[in-house]
Scaffold this motif. Structure first.
Motif, PDB file in Angstrom:
ATOM      1  N   GLN A  50      -6.415   1.019  -1.429  1.00 29.73           N
ATOM      2  CA  GLN A  50      -5.574   0.193  -0.567  1.00 29.73           C
ATOM      3  C   GLN A  50      -4.200   0.784  -0.269  1.00 29.73           C
ATOM      4  N   MET A  51      -3.563   1.412  -1.252  1.00 26.12           N
ATOM      5  CA  MET A  51      -2.184   1.846  -1.039  1.00 26.12           C
ATOM      6  C   MET A  51      -2.089   2.968  -0.013  1.00 26.12           C
ATOM      7  N   SER A  52      -3.166   3.724   0.160  1.00 24.22           N
ATOM      8  CA  SER A  52      -3.149   4.773   1.188  1.00 24.22           C
ATOM      9  C   SER A  52      -2.994   4.176   2.584  1.00 24.22           C
ATOM     10  N   ARG A  53      -3.389   2.916   2.742  1.00 21.20           N
ATOM     11  CA  ARG A  53      -3.241   2.262   4.043  1.00 21.20           C
ATOM     12  C   ARG A  53      -1.767   2.122   4.406  1.00 21.20           C
ATOM     13  N   MET A  54      -0.926   1.871   3.413  1.00 21.85           N
ATOM     14  CA  MET A  54       0.506   1.766   3.682  1.00 21.85           C
ATOM     15  C   MET A  54       1.078   3.121   4.052  1.00 21.85           C
ATOM     16  N   MET A  56       3.673   7.561  -4.441  1.00 21.85           N
ATOM     17  CA  MET A  56       2.293   7.777  -4.022  1.00 21.85           C
ATOM     18  C   MET A  56       1.910   9.257  -4.041  1.00 21.85           C
ATOM     19  N   GLU A  57       2.859  10.131  -3.840  1.00 26.74           N
ATOM     20  CA  GLU A  57       2.580  11.567  -3.815  1.00 26.74           C
ATOM     21  C   GLU A  57       2.069  12.071  -5.164  1.00 26.74           C
ATOM     22  N   TYR A  58       2.571  11.471  -6.255  1.00 23.92           N
ATOM     23  CA  TYR A  58       2.255  11.973  -7.591  1.00 23.92           C
ATOM     24  C   TYR A  58       1.474  10.994  -8.451  1.00 23.92           C
ATOM     25  N   ILE A  59       1.263   9.774  -7.998  1.00 16.32           N
ATOM     26  CA  ILE A  59       0.795   8.737  -8.910  1.00 16.32           C
ATOM     27  C   ILE A  59      -0.612   8.996  -9.441  1.00 16.32           C
ATOM     28  N   PHE A  60      -1.467   9.611  -8.662  1.00 15.63           N
ATOM     29  CA  PHE A  60      -2.832   9.842  -9.163  1.00 15.63           C
ATOM     30  C   PHE A  60      -2.885  10.985 -10.172  1.00 15.63           C
ATOM     31  N   PRO A  61      -2.410  12.175  -9.843  1.00 19.14           N
ATOM     32  CA  PRO A  61      -2.493  13.250 -10.844  1.00 19.14           C
ATOM     33  C   PRO A  61      -1.605  13.029 -12.060  1.00 19.14           C
ATOM     34  N   MET A  62      -0.504  12.325 -11.892  1.00 17.85           N
ATOM     35  CA  MET A  62       0.440  12.184 -12.989  1.00 17.85           C
ATOM     36  C   MET A  62       0.262  10.895 -13.778  1.00 17.85           C
ATOM     37  N   PHE A  63      -0.344   9.888 -13.193  1.00 17.28           N
ATOM     38  CA  PHE A  63      -0.380   8.574 -13.840  1.00 17.28           C
ATOM     39  C   PHE A  63      -1.805   8.061 -14.021  1.00 17.28           C
ATOM     40  N   PHE A  64      -2.545   7.910 -12.917  1.00 22.89           N
ATOM     41  CA  PHE A  64      -3.854   7.268 -13.013  1.00 22.89           C
ATOM     42  C   PHE A  64      -4.925   8.179 -13.602  1.00 22.89           C
ATOM     43  N   TYR A  65      -4.918   9.461 -13.271  1.00 27.34           N
ATOM     44  CA  TYR A  65      -5.938  10.345 -13.826  1.00 27.34           C
ATOM     45  C   TYR A  65      -5.793  10.499 -15.344  1.00 27.34           C
ATOM     46  N   PRO A  66      -4.595  10.735 -15.869  1.00 27.65           N
ATOM     47  CA  PRO A  66      -4.457  10.756 -17.332  1.00 27.65           C
ATOM     48  C   PRO A  66      -4.849   9.425 -17.977  1.00 27.65           C
ATOM     49  N   MET A  67      -4.496   8.328 -17.314  1.00 27.67           N
ATOM     50  CA  MET A  67      -4.843   7.025 -17.861  1.00 27.67           C
ATOM     51  C   MET A  67      -6.359   6.829 -17.880  1.00 27.67           C
ATOM     52  N   ALA A  68      -7.017   7.240 -16.811  1.00 25.89           N
ATOM     53  CA  ALA A  68      -8.473   7.104 -16.768  1.00 25.89           C
ATOM     54  C   ALA A  68      -9.135   7.985 -17.820  1.00 25.89           C
ATOM     55  N   TYR A 106      -6.547  -1.993 -11.189  1.00 21.55           N
ATOM     56  CA  TYR A 106      -5.280  -1.546 -10.609  1.00 21.55           C
ATOM     57  C   TYR A 106      -5.427  -0.136 -10.035  1.00 21.55           C
ATOM     58  N   TRP A 107      -6.162   0.695 -10.734  1.00 26.43           N
ATOM     59  CA  TRP A 107      -6.403   2.066 -10.266  1.00 26.43           C
ATOM     60  C   TRP A 107      -7.191   2.053  -8.958  1.00 26.43           C
ATOM     61  N   LEU A 108      -8.280   1.281  -8.928  1.00 26.80           N
ATOM     62  CA  LEU A 108      -9.092   1.204  -7.717  1.00 26.80           C
ATOM     63  C   LEU A 108      -8.297   0.587  -6.568  1.00 26.80           C
ATOM     64  N   PHE A 109      -7.458  -0.379  -6.893  1.00 27.48           N
ATOM     65  CA  PHE A 109      -6.607  -0.982  -5.868  1.00 27.48           C
ATOM     66  C   PHE A 109      -5.703   0.072  -5.243  1.00 27.48           C
ATOM     67  N   TYR A 110      -5.043   0.861  -6.055  1.00 27.74           N
ATOM     68  CA  TYR A 110      -4.180   1.918  -5.533  1.00 27.74           C
ATOM     69  C   TYR A 110      -4.981   2.934  -4.731  1.00 27.74           C
ATOM     70  N   MET A 111      -6.129   3.310  -5.269  1.00 25.43           N
ATOM     71  CA  MET A 111      -6.923   4.359  -4.637  1.00 25.43           C
ATOM     72  C   MET A 111      -7.459   3.927  -3.274  1.00 25.43           C
TER      73      MET A 111
END
Length: 567
Positions: A472-476, A378-390, A465-470
């Motif tokens: 919902q996963m922060s709740r965990m 979760m620490e890296y998934i947005f800048p390293m995975f979802f942002y490049p994918m988007a 999947y991106w919106l789900f992570y953005m």
């Protein structure tokens, strides 16, 4: 430990009551209103000869201190133990005619209540041997415990709701406390057992006991993730069929079929990660100790699967984008720009995923988060995975929508042109780029839906999947930093008979909705199925049939014509 000391003292009260003479020779006495059991003893009590209140009360001294610990840690246990201890030491006494003493002894049910409400507390503190043996316990008069209806039933001081509540208020457990025994399904935290203030996993361990990995292991969640694994397995098989088809069939190993071949390979890599967890997800989800969640440092299987998933995910969206861009250039601009540029395509569509995958491995960012997959933490998934994918997917989607509307516009005009004058037709065609014929565009309309379908499915799956992570996963993540919620969940779990399924409601506000998790997983797990539905056309099976039964003919002749549409 304070709790152990107090429980030992109050247990000694029950088992070391004053040795009394027989009932004969005793007296009935009014119980002092300021004595220890005054909340429970509102009757005259029997005192044997040579025994006074001071002697008995001396053994109740720990109860005053116990009220500040056990009474708050488990009110129902404190109430049950107090009623049993007081009735055991103070038999009810009534004076009848002829100065005859009628003595009513403690109840068997009060002893059984101690087991019901206190067994968990004593189990945690390693004092289970101090629970009373109801079959052998005797009162101060050395009489056995009596059955209901003929015994001294001391009423509870709790309400019905409080009495039914068998949970523990763990906030009153002293700092550094370590349970002597972990109830199922908890596992022993060996670090805490050796050094009380250390732990093997700060997120999933408390008081020397840890919830087994994976913490998500609820019956309904396990079945749901099994269903998504089955979808991913089917996707991997079907995408592999397309990989073989485009590798073996002779007229598929050239542009633009090479785009489909590379896309199929990427989707196969993305889907085949299910083989790492099939049959035994825990070997991927958990470290060898059964407590820690897997990461690339403690589980090589997680590292390998996570690396392939990162690589497969990004290469899938890149090759899908290349296909969409090729459709746009060919349909709108009538150009075969990518025909001789596969070196560039391979450098971009395989090179970027390799770079991002290598970066994730270099940062040790691959770990298990949820479902049956290891991915970027979760620490890296947005800048390293979802942002490049988007950044890859969103422009491709916009381009493809533009292509579709362009084709729709030309199709409408084509229908009108059949009844119009040549001059109107010329005026209409002038709006299209030079070199794009009506016939070319209209043929593209007939098959454009296939690529559009695949693009829409890929975009919807990735964005969802991106919106789900953005969202919902922060709740965990918040749950792991919320000690109060974790304690509430542990309190529920520590009640005998409770399970993860029962206690899931306690922390459900801090977890993503189960249905949303399954939908997100199902969408990305079915991409291979959609690829097969889109490009597994009837003509593909005819070509297999021709190859099998007429190898020479198929080897000497290839299809000709508009190759873009022979996908």
């Amino acid at each position: 430990m304070l709790i152990k000391t107090l429980i030992t003292a109050v247990s000694a009260l029950a088992f070391s009551t004053v040795t009394a003479q027989a009932a004969v020779g005793g007296t009935c006495n009014q119980y002092p209103t300021n004595a220890t059991c005054s909340k429970y003893v509102n009757y005259n009590v029997f005192l044997p000869t040579n025994i006074d209140f001071a002697t008995i009360e001396a053994q109740f001294q720990p109860l005053a201190e116990l009220q500040s610990t056990l009474a708050q840690l488990s009110p129902s246990c404190f109430d049950a133990y107090s009623r049993y201890s007081c009735s055991l030491s103070y038999s009810k006494c009534e004076l009848e005619g002829n100065n005859t003493l009628r003595i009513t002894e403690a109840c068997m049910s009060s002893c059984e209540a101690v087991h019901t409400y206190c067994s968990t507390v004593f189990k945690f503190t390693g004092k289970t041997e101090l629970l009373p043996d109801c079959s052998t316990a005797t009162t101060i008069t050395k009489s056995p415990l009596q059955d209901e209806g003929s015994c001294n039933n001391v009423p509870t001081q709790l309400t019905n709701d409080e009495l039914k509540d068998k949970t523990l208020d763990l906030s009153y457990i002293p700092h550094g406390f370590v349970m002597s025994e972990c109830p199922a399904p908890f596992l022993r935290d060996h670090f805490a057992a050796e050094v009380p203030e250390t732990t093997i996993d700060a997120n999933h361990c408390r008081f020397g006991c840890c919830i087994p990995c994976p913490a998500q292991n609820l019956n309904w969640a396990t079945r749901g993730f099994l269903a998504t694994d089955i979808l991913r397995f089917i996707s991997s098989v079907l995408s592999f069929v397309l990989v073989l088809s485009y590798l073996i069939l002779p007229d598929k190993r050239r542009h633009p079929s090479l785009l489909i071949l590379n896309l199929s390979i990427a989707i196969f890599i993305f889907s085949m990660v299910v083989f790492f967890s099939i049959g035994d997800p825990k070997k991927l989800q958990c470290a060898a100790n059964g407590i820690n969640a897997s990461d690339m440092n403690n589980n090589t299987l997680c590292a390998a699967q996570g690396a392939l998933l990162i690589f497969g995910s990004l290469s899938t969206v890149l090759w899908c984008s290349a296909l969409i861009l090729n459709l746009h250039i060919h349909t709108v601009w009538n150009s075969n720009f990518f025909t001789n540029r596969y070196i560039l395509l391979n450098l971009v569509c395989w090179g970027i995923p390799v770079a991002i995958m290598s970066t994730a491995l270099g940062l040790h960012a691959v770990k298990f988060e949820f479902a049956n997959l290891c991915l970027v933490s979760m620490e890296y998934i947005f800048p390293m995975f979802f942002y490049p994918m988007a950044a890859i997917v969103c422009p491709s989607f916009i381009i493809h929508i533009g292509t579709f509307f362009y084709i729709a516009k030309i199709a409408v005009r084509e229908g009108l042109e059949s009844d119009m004058t040549q001059s109107l037709s010329t005026g209409t065609m002038s709006e299209r780029p030079a070199g794009v014929s009506r016939k070319h565009v209209m043929v593209a309309v007939k098959i454009q839906w296939r690529a559009l379908l695949l693009a829409v499915v890929a975009i919807v799956a990735v964005l969802f999947y991106w919106l789900f992570y953005m969202t919902q996963m922060s709740r965990m993540t918040d749950l792991q930093t919320n000690p109060a919620s974790i304690l509430d969940w542990l309190q529920c779990m520590l009640v005998p008979g409770n399970s993860q399924n029962i206690c899931a409601d306690v922390i459900s506000p801090h977890l993503p909705p189960f249905a949303l998790i399954i939908v997100a997983e199902a969408l990305v797990s079915s991409i291979g199925i959609m690829l097969f539905v889109t490009f597994g056309k009837r003509s593909l099976w005819r070509e297999w049939n021709d190859l099998i039964y007429d190898m020479r003919f198929r080897g000497s002749a290839e299809k000709h014509g508009e190759q873009f549409f022979a996908l």
